[in-house]
Enzyme design. Structure first.
Site, short mmCIF file in Angstrom:
data_model
loop_
_atom_site.label_atom_id
_atom_site.label_comp_id
_atom_site.label_asym_id
_atom_site.label_seq_id
_atom_site.Cartn_x
_atom_site.Cartn_y
_atom_site.Cartn_z
N CYS A 1 10.14 0.34 22.26
CA CYS A 1 9.77 0.84 23.59
C CYS A 1 8.42 0.31 24.02
O CYS A 1 8.20 -0.01 25.19
CB CYS A 1 9.73 2.37 23.60
SG CYS A 1 11.29 3.16 23.23
C1 BEZ Z 1 11.80 1.99 19.18
O1 BEZ Z 1 11.47 2.02 20.35
O2 BEZ Z 1 11.29 1.21 18.39
C2 BEZ Z 1 12.90 2.88 18.68
C3 BEZ Z 1 13.07 4.14 19.24
C4 BEZ Z 1 14.06 4.96 18.77
C5 BEZ Z 1 14.89 4.52 17.76
C6 BEZ Z 1 14.72 3.25 17.22
C7 BEZ Z 1 13.72 2.41 17.68
#
Ligand code: BEZ
Length: 249
Positions: A77
């Site tokens: 994210c």
């Molecule tokens: C991420 O943004 O890295 C992420 C968020 C939730 C689950 C897996 C990855």
């Protein structure tokens, strides 16, 4: 989230069942809308990192790209938010405004403060200057309304949804990516180019189309009308497959 425009906009139906343990008591369960292309994007009012907004008013006459992120302070994210911020000029050229919803906020923090703290990390690590709203949705009502939580993937966090919303407030594109896969925002800009072009001209865009490439004349245009409508020329490959240079260049 306030459902100002009336519950009927957001609730497709209400399932009513008699409670077997309590005679005379009925259980009401809202069956939330599964939004589809062409539906009006549900309005909401919410606190965001850019102040309180009424979503439709905030959209104004622009295009909107409403996307969900599973959680603040997560690696994928963080790269996505930074990328969207760094593509600011590309969104601006298309009169498209990004807006982000993240339901997974830092424990112990007010959601909006969690978003604000996270933006600092995004700016620091991605060389960005995030200036679009991150929406607070503490009860996940907006996420539920937009179907951003896919319970068989994760019943508390959103997947990576993308809704492109036109100036008429109708949904033009819906894509869902799993949490483990970062989105390709160049592809989302490409689709916006196609949507904006095909809204104005009687064309469609072929596979892997990029801005500047030939377009397809839609089947509703009779072949004899093509020279008038598309004076740049056309090619008839089959009677149902007619191409023309991109008309707005
Ligand atoms: C991420 O943004 O890295 C992420 C968020 C939730 C689950 C897996 C990855």
């Amino acid at each position: 989230m306030s459902r100002e425009r009336g519950l009927d906009l957001y609730v497709r139906s209400i399932d009513v069942q008699a409670d077997p343990d309590n005679i005379g008591v009925f259980l009401f369960r809202e069956i939330l809308m599964d939004l589809r292309i062409g539906d009006e994007a549900p309005n909401f009012t919410a606190n965001t990192t850019e102040g309180r907004i009424d979503f439709h008013e905030w959209l104004g006459d622009d295009w909107g790209v409403f996307m969900s992120h599973p959680a603040d302070f997560t690696p994928v994210c963080t790269t996505e938010i930074g990328r969207v911020a760094n593509l600011k000029e590309e969104f601006r050229k298309r009169n498209a405004k990004p807006i982000v919803l993240s339901v997974g906020t830092k424990p112990g923090m007010v959601p909006i403060d969690s978003h604000r703290e996270w933006i600092k990390d995004v700016n620091e690590t991605q060389g960005a200057n995030v200036d679009f709203p991150l929406v607070e949705d503490p009860n996940k009502e907006i996420a539920d309304t937009y179907g951003m939580i896919h319970p068989n993937a994760n019943d508390t966090l959103t997947v990576r949804s993308v809704f492109v919303i036109g100036p008429d407030k109708n949904i033009k594109l819906i894509i869902s990516y799993p949490a483990s896969t970062g989105r390709n925002f160049v592809e989302i800009l490409r689709v916006i180019d196609s949507l904006q072009l095909t809204a104005k001209y009687q064309v469609a865009t072929p596979v892997d189309w990029q801005h500047g490439q030939d377009c397809i004349v839609v089947p509703a245009v009779p072949t004899e009308d093509i020279p008038d409508k598309f004076p740049k020329g056309h090619t008839i490959i089959k009677e149902y497959l007619r191409t023309t240079p991109q008309p707005n260049l």
